[in-house]
Motif scaffolding. Structure first.
Motif, short mmCIF file in Angstrom:
data_model
loop_
_atom_site.label_atom_id
_atom_site.label_comp_id
_atom_site.label_asym_id
_atom_site.label_seq_id
_atom_site.Cartn_x
_atom_site.Cartn_y
_atom_site.Cartn_z
N THR A 1 -34.97 -55.67 -6.06
CA THR A 1 -34.63 -57.04 -6.49
C THR A 1 -33.34 -57.09 -7.30
N ASN A 2 -33.22 -56.27 -8.34
CA ASN A 2 -32.07 -56.37 -9.24
C ASN A 2 -30.79 -55.81 -8.63
N TYR A 3 -30.92 -54.85 -7.72
CA TYR A 3 -29.73 -54.22 -7.13
C TYR A 3 -29.55 -54.57 -5.65
N PHE B 1 -44.56 -48.19 -9.46
CA PHE B 1 -43.59 -48.67 -8.48
C PHE B 1 -42.55 -49.59 -9.10
N ASP B 2 -42.44 -49.56 -10.43
CA ASP B 2 -41.49 -50.44 -11.11
C ASP B 2 -40.05 -50.14 -10.70
N ASN B 3 -39.73 -48.87 -10.51
CA ASN B 3 -38.37 -48.51 -10.11
C ASN B 3 -38.02 -49.07 -8.73
N PHE B 4 -38.99 -49.05 -7.83
CA PHE B 4 -38.75 -49.59 -6.50
C PHE B 4 -38.55 -51.11 -6.55
N VAL B 5 -39.33 -51.78 -7.38
CA VAL B 5 -39.18 -53.22 -7.53
C VAL B 5 -37.82 -53.56 -8.12
N GLY C 1 -34.04 -45.82 -5.04
CA GLY C 1 -33.13 -46.21 -3.97
C GLY C 1 -32.91 -45.08 -2.97
N LEU C 2 -32.81 -43.87 -3.47
CA LEU C 2 -32.65 -42.72 -2.59
C LEU C 2 -33.87 -42.51 -1.71
#
Length: 280
Positions: free
Chosen positions: A64-66, A56-60, A250-251
């Motif tokens: 947070t970053n975007y 789930f790193d991409n979701f985090v 994000g999608l």
């Protein structure tokens, strides 16, 4: 026997293209979901396969970053405010057109129906200057007002069909009991038109949640970005930072609420549109 074979062949001939079309539509979505759980290296190494481990790193990173969290909140506000405002304006208007006999009511209804055929792009520049003069430019509530007005013709068209099937005797009985026209509208007409109201609300909400171009024109600050604009920003960044996994995440965040909402209300939407078409 011949009729049975012919029916089987006919059904097969219809179903096969539909199945192939469904696979062509669903596979990119499925691939997007898989990519959301992959690292960038894994996406390049095995773009079409399953992830080695669901992370789930991409979701985090997207959250947070975007600033996806802020964009989701903005989209939620715009969707809810726009959908509610549309109903507040459309229900009384549809009732007045359908029930109150005044000069020009048919012309007014024709104008609303004709407005459905006018491309919204023609009004973007005037709306930009109007919102600027009103101090609502780069404001999510100003965008919600624009969304509500843009969906008024469709909403009035659908709700008018439902209100037209409600017996007038109910209104006459309520009036004899001392109910005002406003109480008749909100306590009798609105509950009896709930199927059409739910259909209009869900379809408008999906439209507002996914809308991109008007948000791009009327919003400038990143803190006011809706989800569509935030994903567009991630997409532009992904070309240079290879953040494809973050983009897919994000999608997924954007599409999951729409899928859930449509899955829950699918039958009611189909029923409402069918009843509206028959009644109209």
């Amino acid at each position: 026997m011949k009729r049975s074979v012919g029916q089987i062949l006919g059904r097969t001939g219809i179903r096969i293209p539909l199945i192939l079309w469904s696979l062509a539509v669903l596979y990119p979505i499925f691939w997007m979901f898989l990519g959301a759980f992959k690292s960038n290296a894994e996406i390049y190494r095995n773009p079409w396969g399953f992830p080695e481990s669901f992370s789930f790193d991409n979701f985090v990173t997207a959250w947070t970053n975007y600033n996806i969290d802020v964009s989701v909140f903005n989209s939620l506000i715009v969707t809810v405010v726009g959908a509610v405002l549309t109903l507040v304006l459309a229900i009384p208007t549809a009732y007045a057109i359908e029930r109150i006999n005044f000069r020009g009511s048919k012309i007014l209804f024709t104008v609303y129906v004709s407005a459905m055929m006018i491309p919204m792009v023609l009004g973007w520049i005037p709306l930009f200057f109007l919102l600027s003069d009103l101090g609502l430019l780069d404001n999510i509530y100003g965008l919600a007002i624009v969304y509500a007005v843009s969906q008024l013709p469709f909403s009035i068209f659908v709700l008018t069909s439902f209100i037209g099937t409600i017996p007038r005797s109910l209104e006459e009985s309520a009036a004899m009991d001392g109910m005002s026209p406003y109480k008749v509208l909100w306590k009798i007409i609105t509950p009896l038109s709930m199927s059409g109201i739910i259909t209009v609300t869900i379809m408008n909400a999906i439209q507002f949640w996914n809308e991109y171009f008007m948000a791009l024109i009327f919003l400038n600050s990143s803190e006011n970005y809706t989800l569509a604009l935030a994903i567009d920003f991630i997409s532009s960044e992904a070309q240079y930072t290879n953040a494809w996994g973050t983009l897919f995440a994000g999608l997924v965040i954007a599409i999951v609420p729409v899928i859930i909402l449509y899955a829950i209300f699918q039958r009611r939407i189909s029923k409402g549109m069918t009843e509206g078409a028959i009644k109209g």
